[in-house]
Write an enzyme that holds these catalytic residues in place. Structure first.
Site, short mmCIF file in Angstrom:
data_model
loop_
_atom_site.label_atom_id
_atom_site.label_comp_id
_atom_site.label_asym_id
_atom_site.label_seq_id
_atom_site.Cartn_x
_atom_site.Cartn_y
_atom_site.Cartn_z
CG HIS A 59 -6.17 -10.77 3.73
ND1 HIS A 59 -5.26 -10.02 3.00
CD2 HIS A 59 -6.27 -10.15 4.93
CE1 HIS A 59 -4.85 -9.00 3.73
NE2 HIS A 59 -5.43 -9.06 4.90
CG HIS A 115 1.23 -4.11 9.26
ND1 HIS A 115 0.94 -5.08 10.19
CD2 HIS A 115 0.40 -4.34 8.21
CE1 HIS A 115 -0.02 -5.86 9.72
NE2 HIS A 115 -0.36 -5.43 8.53
CE LYS A 120 -3.92 -2.20 2.31
NZ LYS A 120 -4.82 -2.21 3.49
#
Length: 302
Positions: free
Chosen positions: A243, A269, A174
């Site tokens: 996932h 993360h 991301k």
């Protein structure tokens, strides 16, 4: 009254070309802003207050937070460009409490059963085409579990980012954040090498590492369908999603006493807080530690 609509396209271009956000994120921003435009033609504090109330009536907290984040990003852009001189979100309560949902994991024996079945499919293939597909499917499953990567990261993986000699795979998560994950299991490396050899031409043409029967990149939905089919065939009754391999990767490493900061880095993360949710699902490991390691167990007063 400030008319914000003419600046929406500028904002989307800013996200696309300056912030380098993914096209998927830009599309989501466009949808969210179009939805707000149907609700109100102003960005006043009262309009935003009413919109929050409307969203809370229709959507789950996670969706509400995302839609408000889009508006906040747009307003930040307007402030940055001096199109407005105040933030209507100032002194506006926007904290949305989300229920804590523990990640769903797959028991280790079930993961082993799925991986084992994927190799059985290679051996029982009735044609060269079936064998190639089975090798690809086994490679996808192995890489999901070996790296804890998101399914979108697996499906958009480029061949130049798979270094089988150097035993590593580079993912872009991301926000296009890059992370390099080592692959040290020889069985995983072997199936990836076998897959690459079989699909070398298709990979070269498509520009993606995992390809489908049409020679295009493998889609997230096709992986979900493949997993569902495999589970049905090998008698796994759990509903398994790609996932869940990511959740299992993190949880099982945590249960093996791997430092959570390493897990955070491997998952990509940005905040340790995101990774800490996995500490809630390791109660069985905690029970085992207290049963075998607590000093009181060494005390005998009889």
């Amino acid at each position: 009254m400030f008319e914000y609509r003419p600046f929406v396209d500028q904002f989307l271009d800013y996200c696309r070309y300056h912030k380098k956000l993914s096209e998927k994120t830009v599309r989501a921003y466009k949808i969210d802003l179009s939805q707000y435009a149907l609700f109100s033609d102003t960005l006043s504090k009262q309009a935003l207050w009413d919109y929050i109330e409307c969203l809370n009536k229709k959507y789950k907290p996670k969706t509400v937070k995302r839609k408000l984040a889009t508006l906040k990003a747009f307003i930040h852009f307007l402030l940055l460009q001096d199109y407005i001189d105040f933030n209507p979100f100032d002194k506006l309560e926007t904290s949305i409490r989300e229920p804590v949902l523990l990640p769903k994991t797959i028991p280790l024996d079930v993961i082993a059963k799925i991986i084992s079945f994927s190799y059985q499919q290679i051996g029982s293939a009735q044609s060269a085409y079936q064998m190639k597909c089975a090798v690809r499917n086994a490679a996808v499953i192995e890489l999901l579990f070996a790296t804890g990567a998101r399914i979108a990261e697996i499906c958009t993986l480029k061949p130049e980012n798979v270094d089988l000699l150097g035993r590593s795979v580079k993912f872009y998560g991301k926000g296009s954040k890059e992370r390099l994950i080592p692959v040290e299991n020889m069985a995983v490396l072997s199936i990836l090498k076998r897959y690459r050899l079989l699909f070398e031409d298709n990979i070269s043409v498509s520009g993606y590492f995992f390809v489908n029967k049409l020679g295009r990149r493998m889609t997230e939905q096709s992986v979900r369908n493949m997993l569902s089919s495999y589970c049905n065939q090998c008698g796994v009754e759990m509903h398994i999603t790609p996932h869940m391999f990511r959740h299992s990767f993190a949880t099982l490493l945590l249960e093996e006493d791997v430092d959570i900061r390493y897990i955070q880095r491997m998952l990509g993360h940005s905040s340790i807080t995101t990774t800490q949710i996995y500490t809630h699902v390791t109660s069985s490991k905690q029970k085992e530690i207290l049963k075998t390691k607590h000093p009181r167990n060494k005390m005998d007063f009889q």
